[in-house]
Design a protein around this motif. Sequence first.
Motif, PDB file in Angstrom:
ATOM      1  N   GLY A  10       0.820  -1.211   0.000  1.00 42.75           N
ATOM      2  CA  GLY A  10       0.000   0.000   0.000  1.00 42.75           C
ATOM      3  C   GLY A  10       0.845   1.247   0.000  1.00 42.75           C
ATOM      4  O   GLY A  10       2.079   1.169   0.059  1.00 42.75           O
ATOM      5  N   PRO A  11       0.205   2.408  -0.059  1.00 42.66           N
ATOM      6  CA  PRO A  11       0.942   3.678  -0.071  1.00 42.66           C
ATOM      7  C   PRO A  11       1.705   3.884   1.237  1.00 42.66           C
ATOM      8  O   PRO A  11       1.301   3.355   2.274  1.00 42.66           O
ATOM      9  N   ALA A  12       2.785   4.671   1.175  1.00 42.59           N
ATOM     10  CA  ALA A  12       3.617   4.895   2.368  1.00 42.59           C
ATOM     11  C   ALA A  12       2.784   5.444   3.532  1.00 42.59           C
ATOM     12  O   ALA A  12       2.945   5.034   4.670  1.00 42.59           O
ATOM     13  N   GLY A  13       1.857   6.337   3.217  1.00 46.23           N
ATOM     14  CA  GLY A  13       1.097   6.976   4.288  1.00 46.23           C
ATOM     15  C   GLY A  13      -0.146   6.215   4.712  1.00 46.23           C
ATOM     16  O   GLY A  13      -0.839   6.622   5.648  1.00 46.23           O
ATOM     17  N   ASP A  14      -0.438   5.114   4.041  1.00 48.60           N
ATOM     18  CA  ASP A  14      -1.678   4.393   4.354  1.00 48.60           C
ATOM     19  C   ASP A  14      -1.499   2.898   4.118  1.00 48.60           C
ATOM     20  O   ASP A  14      -2.062   2.334   3.184  1.00 48.60           O
ATOM     21  N   PRO A  15      -0.689   2.230   4.954  1.00 47.71           N
ATOM     22  CA  PRO A  15      -0.427   0.809   4.749  1.00 47.71           C
ATOM     23  C   PRO A  15      -1.707  -0.021   4.682  1.00 47.71           C
ATOM     24  O   PRO A  15      -2.628   0.199   5.465  1.00 47.71           O
ATOM     25  N   PHE A  16      -1.751  -0.903   3.708  1.00 47.56           N
ATOM     26  CA  PHE A  16      -2.902  -1.803   3.467  1.00 47.56           C
ATOM     27  C   PHE A  16      -4.184  -1.034   3.130  1.00 47.56           C
ATOM     28  O   PHE A  16      -5.258  -1.606   3.143  1.00 47.56           O
ATOM     29  N   PHE A  17      -4.068   0.281   2.843  1.00 47.72           N
ATOM     30  CA  PHE A  17      -5.260   1.124   2.606  1.00 47.72           C
ATOM     31  C   PHE A  17      -6.177   1.095   3.829  1.00 47.72           C
ATOM     32  O   PHE A  17      -7.403   1.218   3.705  1.00 47.72           O
ATOM     33  N   ALA A  18      -5.593   0.922   4.989  1.00 50.65           N
ATOM     34  CA  ALA A  18      -6.400   0.821   6.213  1.00 50.65           C
ATOM     35  C   ALA A  18      -7.179   2.110   6.474  1.00 50.65           C
ATOM     36  O   ALA A  18      -8.355   2.070   6.863  1.00 50.65           O
ATOM     37  N   GLY A  19      -6.533   3.256   6.245  1.00 53.81           N
ATOM     38  CA  GLY A  19      -7.191   4.538   6.504  1.00 53.81           C
ATOM     39  C   GLY A  19      -8.374   4.769   5.586  1.00 53.81           C
ATOM     40  O   GLY A  19      -9.467   5.147   6.029  1.00 53.81           O
ATOM     41  N   SER A  20      -8.171   4.542   4.282  1.00 52.48           N
ATOM     42  CA  SER A  20      -9.265   4.795   3.333  1.00 52.48           C
ATOM     43  C   SER A  20     -10.387   3.776   3.518  1.00 52.48           C
ATOM     44  O   SER A  20     -11.568   4.115   3.422  1.00 52.48           O
ATOM     45  N   THR A  21     -10.029   2.526   3.809  1.00 52.81           N
ATOM     46  CA  THR A  21     -11.060   1.500   4.001  1.00 52.81           C
ATOM     47  C   THR A  21     -11.934   1.827   5.215  1.00 52.81           C
ATOM     48  O   THR A  21     -13.162   1.740   5.164  1.00 52.81           O
ATOM     49  N   ASN A  22     -11.294   2.232   6.299  1.00 47.71           N
ATOM     50  CA  ASN A  22     -12.071   2.606   7.489  1.00 47.71           C
ATOM     51  C   ASN A  22     -12.919   3.848   7.237  1.00 47.71           C
ATOM     52  O   ASN A  22     -14.058   3.938   7.701  1.00 47.71           O
TER      53      ASN A  22
END
Length: 262
Positions: free
Chosen positions: A52-64
């Motif tokens: 995922g992106p450096a600032g959002d591993p696994f897209f955890a932030g966008s998914t939440n």
Amino acid sequence: MTAYFSRLSLAIVFITGVLASGVASALPITKIATINIYQLCNDAGANCAATGPAGDPFFAGSTNKIWEQAGIGFTFNFVSKINSSAFLHINDTVVGDGFWDLQATYGGGPSFTSIDLFLVQTITTASGGAYGEGWLGMGGLVMAMQDIMSFNGGLGRIDTLAHELGHNFGLQPNSLGGVGWHSTDPNNLMASGGIRRVPTTLSDISPIGLGYDQLTLAQVNNARQSSLLSNVAYDTIPEPASSALFVIALLALSVSRYRQFG
Ligand SMILES: [Zn+2]
């Protein structure tokens, strides 16, 4: 000065109240799921799929952020790397090389109670390539990180995981105002990747900014019934009574300051 302070206090209380009542946007998180992550690499343990992106591993932030509108939250649990050149590039048209085979070999197969996420480089299906695949109504998904990460100038398709999770939760848009497996509304999270408007930042995500990745009320209600979700305690949510007390306290504070300095 004092009069301005008083009006400012009242204005802040009012805006807070409006936001809190906008339930269509962000619900309190009352359902949660854990996503167990496996990262594919080649046989030598190299050329691993991106996480995922450096600032959002696994897209955890966008998914939440996307699933907040359904009151659903996720924790991300990295399990292990898997060294397998064969599964690094999933090919559903080759027996033994498909997503089913990968999950059956390393994750115990699709599940009604847990979600396994496999990060691979590419996915080939009968109809061509895919950014991601997920079971309908069962836990288990795979993401083609090489293609996902090259999207949007390297920012990545930040809603692919959230979309596939919708399938895992059993969303069948054809019974919820869509056609086939997908919604026909480009602003809906469950629109197909070909027409869906993909956010580039968290502020594009519904309900703020451009309002992308929306879920209808029917989709929210449907997804929340998934057996992949667990209930969380409700006791951290402010009760209306305490909110009212908070307002009264602020009013009292304003009045006392007015009297003190006025
Ligand atoms: Zn889909």
